[in-house]
Design an enzyme around this catalytic site. Structure first.
Site, PDB file in Angstrom:
ATOM      1  N   SER B 149      20.760  14.187 -10.965  1.00  0.00           N
ATOM      2  CA  SER B 149      20.016  14.653  -9.786  1.00  0.00           C
ATOM      3  C   SER B 149      19.106  15.829 -10.179  1.00  0.00           C
ATOM      4  O   SER B 149      18.326  15.700 -11.122  1.00  0.00           O
ATOM      5  CB  SER B 149      21.002  15.024  -8.678  1.00  0.00           C
ATOM      6  OG  SER B 149      20.331  15.371  -7.507  1.00  0.00           O
ATOM      7  N   ARG B 218      22.933  20.391   5.721  1.00  0.00           N
ATOM      8  CA  ARG B 218      23.915  19.622   4.968  1.00  0.00           C
ATOM      9  C   ARG B 218      24.016  18.190   5.487  1.00  0.00           C
ATOM     10  O   ARG B 218      24.122  17.243   4.706  1.00  0.00           O
ATOM     11  CB  ARG B 218      25.279  20.313   5.032  1.00  0.00           C
ATOM     12  CG  ARG B 218      26.366  19.597   4.259  1.00  0.00           C
ATOM     13  CD  ARG B 218      26.043  19.458   2.779  1.00  0.00           C
ATOM     14  NE  ARG B 218      27.160  18.930   2.009  1.00  0.00           N
ATOM     15  CZ  ARG B 218      27.101  18.650   0.722  1.00  0.00           C
ATOM     16  NH1 ARG B 218      25.983  18.847   0.042  1.00  0.00           N
ATOM     17  NH2 ARG B 218      28.155  18.190   0.082  1.00  0.00           N
ATOM     18  N   ASP B 324      18.846   4.420  -3.818  1.00  0.00           N
ATOM     19  CA  ASP B 324      18.571   5.864  -3.783  1.00  0.00           C
ATOM     20  C   ASP B 324      17.231   6.107  -3.089  1.00  0.00           C
ATOM     21  O   ASP B 324      16.185   5.682  -3.569  1.00  0.00           O
ATOM     22  CB  ASP B 324      18.524   6.396  -5.232  1.00  0.00           C
ATOM     23  CG  ASP B 324      18.452   7.915  -5.309  1.00  0.00           C
ATOM     24  OD1 ASP B 324      18.098   8.565  -4.303  1.00  0.00           O
ATOM     25  OD2 ASP B 324      18.749   8.450  -6.392  1.00  0.00           O
ATOM     26  N   HIS B 357      21.852   7.858  -3.743  1.00  0.00           N
ATOM     27  CA  HIS B 357      21.676   8.926  -4.717  1.00  0.00           C
ATOM     28  C   HIS B 357      23.001   9.431  -5.286  1.00  0.00           C
ATOM     29  O   HIS B 357      23.081   9.811  -6.448  1.00  0.00           O
ATOM     30  CB  HIS B 357      20.910  10.074  -4.061  1.00  0.00           C
ATOM     31  CG  HIS B 357      20.598  11.191  -4.995  1.00  0.00           C
ATOM     32  ND1 HIS B 357      19.763  11.027  -6.081  1.00  0.00           N
ATOM     33  CD2 HIS B 357      21.006  12.486  -5.035  1.00  0.00           C
ATOM     34  CE1 HIS B 357      19.671  12.177  -6.733  1.00  0.00           C
ATOM     35  NE2 HIS B 357      20.414  13.066  -6.131  1.00  0.00           N
ATOM     36  N   ASP B 358      24.044   9.464  -4.476  1.00  0.00           N
ATOM     37  CA  ASP B 358      25.343   9.991  -4.908  1.00  0.00           C
ATOM     38  C   ASP B 358      26.176   9.005  -5.711  1.00  0.00           C
ATOM     39  O   ASP B 358      27.325   9.324  -6.066  1.00  0.00           O
ATOM     40  CB  ASP B 358      26.173  10.397  -3.679  1.00  0.00           C
ATOM     41  CG  ASP B 358      26.045  11.885  -3.382  1.00  0.00           C
ATOM     42  OD1 ASP B 358      25.314  12.579  -4.117  1.00  0.00           O
ATOM     43  OD2 ASP B 358      26.673  12.348  -2.416  1.00  0.00           O
TER      44      ASP B 358
END
Lengths: 378, 378
Positions: B149, B218, B324, B357-358
């Protein structure tokens, strides 16, 4: 509080009381709509357009309003939705602030704005209101119902609850149920509005208005309506001309940030925050499978495919876009497959538009021929 | 203000002054790091891991801290990054609040927290700090630098600014420059924090803390780290057990909303808001093409490919994920191609992980063999 009704808008009263799906009823409510073209003698050339969350009924210029509409290149004489052939109706969603009755309208029982006293709003209520308009205009059967985005949900609810009222259906970037990812995004948009102290549990006015919350919500909306690849081509890493302000070290610096800011500024005072909350939540609740489960007597169980297969139209087309993150392509494929299971001659058309969820508004080069081709073959 | 440093963290002082890329310098600054395995006699078995925005240096359990780390299944004896063979270092990013000096650290020149007096932070500063740690540990050449990332950006900056300091590179869900879509999302996250009155231009404390802003930021982060399809499988349309509270008509209703809320609650008080702003902005600024243009003397011109081709490593692997939306797959392909143009034996590996993405944190079944295979062939 200002309402935002384009000139030339027509209105039709809903039955009073107008019962709402989740309980309660509206009294003295109305639906705003506009039309294009002429209804033929056999009344079989009518097309209904149901819209996304924010548009009004002014989809394109017409006799009552020469200003371009939100789908101008798609609708009019000789255009893909050809008003020389079709009589086209576009309704403003029930619950909106663009003419149809919603939380920003006056509650005739109190003389005050509904605000949060407006009953729970479902996509199905908007579908029922649209069906009332169709029937009041003397139409027993639409040639086609076209729904974009939230309107794709409204159209499915319309077909489920008003069997036989449409011969065919075009579903554009729509969904048969809200996905958790989309719920999460909309939930965050609503949270931004609700966190704004000026929202004040819906009791704002023009002076104390939840501007920051609406700005955040709109920016998040615009981000999720588009795609990473399109913006790279449009904005790249271009900086704004002006230097960063010394007193605002985290202020706007890139052109894309200024683009978002401009979009948000244009929107925040042109859309009522409570209406936004109600319509946003109605999408989260939508699930054609639940409708079917209600019928089967198992309310906890939902079956999207069975819900879609309970819809009977002759022909259907579901169009989607690979870059759509809000109503992903799989959802349009699900619609096409489900309607086919219900007996329709049904086609799924994935388009390679880079513009994401909003592609139907801008990528007319791809969407125009797709829609025109379907309508020509009707 | 609390710092959030895991037990067993090691520290290395940076040269004082430590010059920053965009101007200014840090005095008495330090970098937090942890290690796994043993450096061999020829000092050629070292691997450096540089991280995303929020992780600390505790990537996995080790002698100093038996608690599982954020990449526990990936790093350790017999694991894909095998600490029986490799001496592995993970550094906490400069500018973070997890041990390395950042805006939440005390400015030795004033005796107060830096807050917004911290100088402009660039990804390149984090790379320089990491390079200092590597050299101080007696390593002349890393076997590999692995960046995830934001760490993928840090690794590229490291390779550009410290030629020869690494033989090979694995770039995971990284990018050679920030795309406008990602800038837009991060800009909105920063706006949420800045709009919170408790942020107070960086002058908050534990009592008056920008909790709402951090929560919004968040939640938006967690949404963009994942994907629509994964969440459909995980959450579907499951409702929370409790009924909606009567006094909060727009409160949490779906399990996915409660998941986001839980994630946000755990994060909000465990990450410093000013550090978040600084690191977030550093990513927006990052562009390897600009670095190359600086060299060429045309600062307005950037050329991503030329920037990447200025990097010389023996072998490279860029891994990305189709779902992603924050660092889209094309960016990892761009990295692999650019490094190949610079002379590396370079591979692009797109993975079909549904987790967005994670994915590198959770889809170890796919990422583990990819990383292990590359390291085995070194």
């Amino acid at each position: 509080m200002t309402e935002f009704i384009p000139p030339g808008t027509c209105f039709l009263d809903l039955p009073s009381p107008f019962p709402m799906k989740r309980g309660g009823a509206l009294h003295g409510a109305r639906v705003a709509y506009e039309t294009w073209g002429v209804l033929n003698a056999s009344r079989d050339n009518a097309i209904l357009i149901v819209t996304g969350l924010s548009p009004d009924a002014h989809a394109a210029s017409n006799a009552g309003n020469r200003e371009p509409g939100w789908w101008e290149p798609m609708l009019g004489p000789g255009k893909p939705i050809d008003s020389d052939r079709w009589f086209v109706i576009c309704v403003n969603s029930l619950g909106s602030c663009k003419g149809s009755t919603g939380p920003a309208s006056i509650n005739p029982q109190t003389g005050h704005l509904y605000r949060l006293d407006f009953p729970d709003l479902s996509v199905e209520d908007g579908a029922d209101a649209a069906a009332h308009v169709v029937r009041e205009l003397g139409i027993e059967r639409l040639a086609c119902i076209i729904g974009n985005s939230m309107g794709g949900m409204t159209a499915l609810a319309f077909l489920l609850r008003h069997p036989g009222l449409a011969r065919s259906h075009i579903n554009i970037s729509g969904a048969a149920r809200a996905l958790p990812f989309s719920i999460a995004i909309r939930s965050l948009q609503r949270e931004a509005i609700r966190l704004d102290p000026n929202w004040n549990h819906g009791q704002y006015d023009d002076e104390r208005y939840p501007e920051s919350g609406m700005r955040m919500a709109r920016k998040l909306g615009v981000i999720t309506y588009r795609s990473a690849l399109e913006w790279d081509g449009r904005f790249g890493r271009v900086r704004l001309d002006s230097d960063r302000a010394e007193d605002d070290p985290f202020g706007l610096e890139f052109e894309v940030e200024s683009y978002l800011e401009g979009h948000a500024r244009r929107f925040v005072r042109r859309y009522d925050p409570n209406c936004y909350l109600y319509l946003s939540r109605s999408m989260d609740w939508f699930d054609v499978g639940e409708y079917c489960a209600d019928r089967a007597g198992n309310p906890g169980d939902t079956d999207t495919r069975a819900g879609l297969a309970a819809i009977h139209v002759e022909k259907a087309l579901a169009i989607g876009v690979q870059t759509d993150i809000l109503f992903p392509l799989q959802q349009q494929e699900e619609i096409a497959d489900g309607l086919r299971a219900g007996g329709a001659q049904s086609e799924f058309l994935p388009l390679p538009s880079p513009q994401g969820h909003d592609a139907f508004l801008v990528d007319i080069a791809r969407f125009g021929p797709a829609v025109a081709g379907f309508l020509e073959r009707l």
